[in-house]
Design a protein around this motif. Structure first.
Motif: not given
Lengths: 225, 225
Positions: B63-89
DNA sequence: CGTAAAATTGAGCTGTCTCAATCAATGTGG
DNA sequence: CCACATTGATTGAGACAGCTCAATTTTACG
């Protein structure tokens, strides 16, 4: 039959967490005592161990002695869901308290997953929960201050213990040493001590006699947010 | 039929990474241009997007503007595999370069998983890879110095780009800004600049004109180890 | 009951941050 | 194709969060 049984155990251990309170039955159960290494980093494990009783840590150890706790393992939890799909352990598992674990056969687990959509969903949602905690830890370590991180860890553990019905009012049994908190938050024990002293001084949190007492949950949650 | 098709696409996109080089065909493909937010944190996504072309980030924003990149997404990759099993990003997805993604139907993906053990294994091993990177990042953020973390990030990206056949000798196209490196390593852009300047000065690594050149891989890997 | 492990405290140090300014590159509208 | 506007890179000075080292006290365990 076997598949169903497995499924039942899984539900009990991993998800409904109800068996933790009941008597241990399974013959594959292994006891461990406090402050022991139960599994070694890079070890191959032929089955999938689930903590049945007691506390443990999953720690990544660097060659130069630095160490980072990736997760605290509470009753009902797998060391890591990755073990359902691969055999090599990437962390050291150390017990904190006395306890026990059960080892599930990997092939049977996977059979149970493909035979039962419910089991499939449960294991995968456990994986999602594990992944969610890891992401939370990344954000904590990357972008939050020492006291925010300590607060966050205490909140996380409190919430997990509450789900296990281990909390009693504002207090819960808490076997962690300050060095565990340090290794989980990327801090030194000396500094953790100062942060906890500050928390105590502010009347927010008190850890003593192996008990954690949360005196001002609102304030603590605000700090951890 | 559909299941098989899906499986084929998945193999191409997520695992064999071969389609990235070929012509895009699927009608569900969506283009994006550089420096745009593609998906928002906490958004519900009804399908599972896979990056087809270009670079993107998955970032957790506080909320305070700080941000953390969790992963860089390259061609061929899912945003996160979690999305196969849940709907909220749980993250914001921002593009770095121009590119495109395809959105797979979640239900079809899951059907493909239960029908095809190979697909099952591939998706789960992708999940394990994602989880492994997350754990690596936790260790970096918790227990490694700034220059070790930056070195580690460069090595990780180099190795991933090499698998995608994007490297050429000791050099590779590299669209990241120093602020991306900062947000991924938990540092400030100012300090990242100093670390990269030091790397350049030592003749180890040089980033300029949107290209990364690794001049001393041995040294870099030793630093990141 | 002795010894090892854990907690506490203090003094000083340093890696990384903040603030701020300047310069270079990239993109944009006219 | 230029002038401007915006974004990104670089540099410097000073501040501080969290570290190291070290001593002491307290707690836990065999």
């Amino acid at each position: 039959m076997l598949g169903l049984g497995l499924c039942g155990l899984l539900i009990d251990f991993k998800l409904d967490r109800s068996l933790a309170a009941g008597p241990p039955i399974s013959q594959s159960q292994t006891e461990f005592s406090a402050r022991r290494t139960i599994f070694h980093q890079n070890q191959t494990v032929d089955n999938v161990p689930i903590i049945c009783d007691g506390w443990a840590t999953a720690t990544f150890k660097l060659s130069n002695g630095r160490r980072q706790i990736l997760s605290f393992l509470l009753p009902g939890e797998m060391i890591t869901c990755r073990l359902v799909f691969e055999t090599q352990l990437h962390v050291t598992v150390d017990s904190i308290t006395d306890g026990s674990y059960r080892a599930f056969d990997r092939a049977q687990l996977r059979t149970a997953m493909s035979n039962s959509p419910a089991t499939f969903d449960r294991i995968l949602s456990a994986y999602n929960a594990e992944s969610s905690r890891a992401d939370q830890l990344i954000v904590d370590l990357g972008r939050r201050s020492a006291s925010e991180r300590v607060a966050g860890l205490l909140i996380e553990l409190w919430d997990r213990l509450e789900k296990l019905n281990k909390t009693d009012g504002n207090s819960v049994e808490f076997p962690l040493r300050q060095s565990h908190i340090a290794d989980a938050t990327g801090l030194t024990t000396v500094y953790v001590n100062k942060v906890l002293g500050e928390f105590r001084h502010e009347g927010m949190v008190d850890i003593s006699d192996r008990f954690l007492q949360i005196r001002n949950m609102t304030k603590l949650r605000r700090l951890a947010a």
